[in-house]
Design an enzyme around this catalytic site. Structure first.
Site, PDB file in Angstrom:
ATOM      1  N   ASP A  86      -5.484   9.501   9.502  1.00  0.00           N
ATOM      2  CA  ASP A  86      -4.111   9.120   9.821  1.00  0.00           C
ATOM      3  C   ASP A  86      -3.695   9.604  11.199  1.00  0.00           C
ATOM      4  O   ASP A  86      -3.994  10.730  11.608  1.00  0.00           O
ATOM      5  CB  ASP A  86      -3.146   9.679   8.775  1.00  0.00           C
ATOM      6  CG  ASP A  86      -3.348   9.061   7.413  1.00  0.00           C
ATOM      7  OD1 ASP A  86      -3.826   7.910   7.371  1.00  0.00           O
ATOM      8  OD2 ASP A  86      -3.042   9.712   6.400  1.00  0.00           O
ATOM      9  N   GLU A 109       0.853  -1.187   0.000  1.00  0.00           N
ATOM     10  CA  GLU A 109       0.000   0.000   0.000  1.00  0.00           C
ATOM     11  C   GLU A 109       0.890   1.238   0.000  1.00  0.00           C
ATOM     12  O   GLU A 109       1.781   1.371   0.845  1.00  0.00           O
ATOM     13  CB  GLU A 109      -0.913  -0.004   1.224  1.00  0.00           C
ATOM     14  CG  GLU A 109      -1.909   1.135   1.262  1.00  0.00           C
ATOM     15  CD  GLU A 109      -2.796   1.094   2.494  1.00  0.00           C
ATOM     16  OE1 GLU A 109      -3.333   2.158   2.852  1.00  0.00           O
ATOM     17  OE2 GLU A 109      -2.945   0.013   3.099  1.00  0.00           O
TER      18      GLU A 109
END
Length: 267
Positions: free
Chosen positions: A76, A65
């Site tokens: 995040d 990824e």
């Protein structure tokens, strides 16, 4: 070894070698779990992100990824936010992330993780075509709910990109069914509410959530957020098909030893 490649020069070898509706990696069998490591494109710099990506992709992982940095990464945690900000300050653009993917491609399936705004700014059709030409096989857009993806999903699919949607711990059975039906390649199951980041333990109830998802799709199901240790891998066996590991790898000076340790735990 050169650390640059143009998307035009890359080949779409990974996805074109598979049937159109094939999963990106197999469902778990014989007690094995697949590993999907994460890297931030352009971090700690362009050269090292390519080298780290090549080494991780060549280690025997199911997929790699690659995050495209964005200034407002809502999902995040601090480690990946910091890495993304550093990449942006270093001048990395969406086009630069695509070039990094092209330089890594051919070693494992590549999955882009991007927020929707960078894709819209680049142009969805152009983004899909360039990412596919660079060897990217799938796309995760964490702030694009399945209900809002109908206009863009055909753009990505026509370019040969799988569309991977996220199931959350709060998802109802009805919504899980909708997400599974819309996903191709694999389904991403977020292990916890909140942001990414290293955790000591996996949350209670994760096995039940993964069971609800796997009961509604024949695609492989990857678990991500908070996974960083061999004991996490052991706990996921028999419940998930793959583990996505991000923050612990981004924080490491050299991510490969942890990738190898986690692969050994995968069986």
């Amino acid at each position: 070894m050169s650390c640059s490649a143009s998307p035009a020069a890359a080949t779409k070898t990974w996805r074109l070698s598979l049937p159109a509706d094939a999963p990106l990696f197999p469902r778990a069998a014989n007690g094995r779990l697949e590993l999907v490591p994460y890297l931030m494109a352009g971090y700690p710099d362009r050269h090292r992100s390519i080298e780290n990506g090549r080494r991780m992709a060549g280690a025997g992982v199911a997929a790699l990824e690659i995050g495209i940095p964005f200034s407002d990464p809502l999902a995040d945690g601090p480690v990946i936010q910091k890495a993304g900000q550093a990449a942006l300050e270093g001048g990395l653009t969406v086009g630069g992330a695509i070039e990094i993917a092209a330089a890594i491609s051919g070693r494992a399936a590549l999955v882009f993780m991007s927020y929707i705004n960078p894709i819209l700014a680049y142009g969805p059709d152009r983004f899909a075509a360039d990412a596919s030409s660079a060897g990217v096989a799938a796309l995760i857009v964490p702030d694009l709910p399945v209900e809002e993806a109908e206009a863009l999903k055909p753009v990505f699919r026509q370019a040969g990109l799988d569309t991977v949607f996220l199931v959350a711990p709060t998802s109802t059975d009805e919504r899980i069914q909708r997400i599974c039906a819309a996903s191709t390649g694999f389904v991403y199951c977020v292990t916890l509410t909140g942001i990414t980041g290293v955790r000591a333990d996996l949350p209670a109830g994760l096995d039940a959530l993964l069971g609800r998802v796997r009961a509604r799709t024949e695609l492989p199901v990857a678990a991500g957020f908070g996974i960083s240790r061999p004991e996490h891998i052991a706990a996921l066996k028999g419940h998930a098909d793959a583990a996505v590991v991000g923050s612990a790898l981004v924080a490491a000076d050299d991510p490969l030893p942890l990738v190898e340790e986690l692969l050994a735990a995968c069986g």
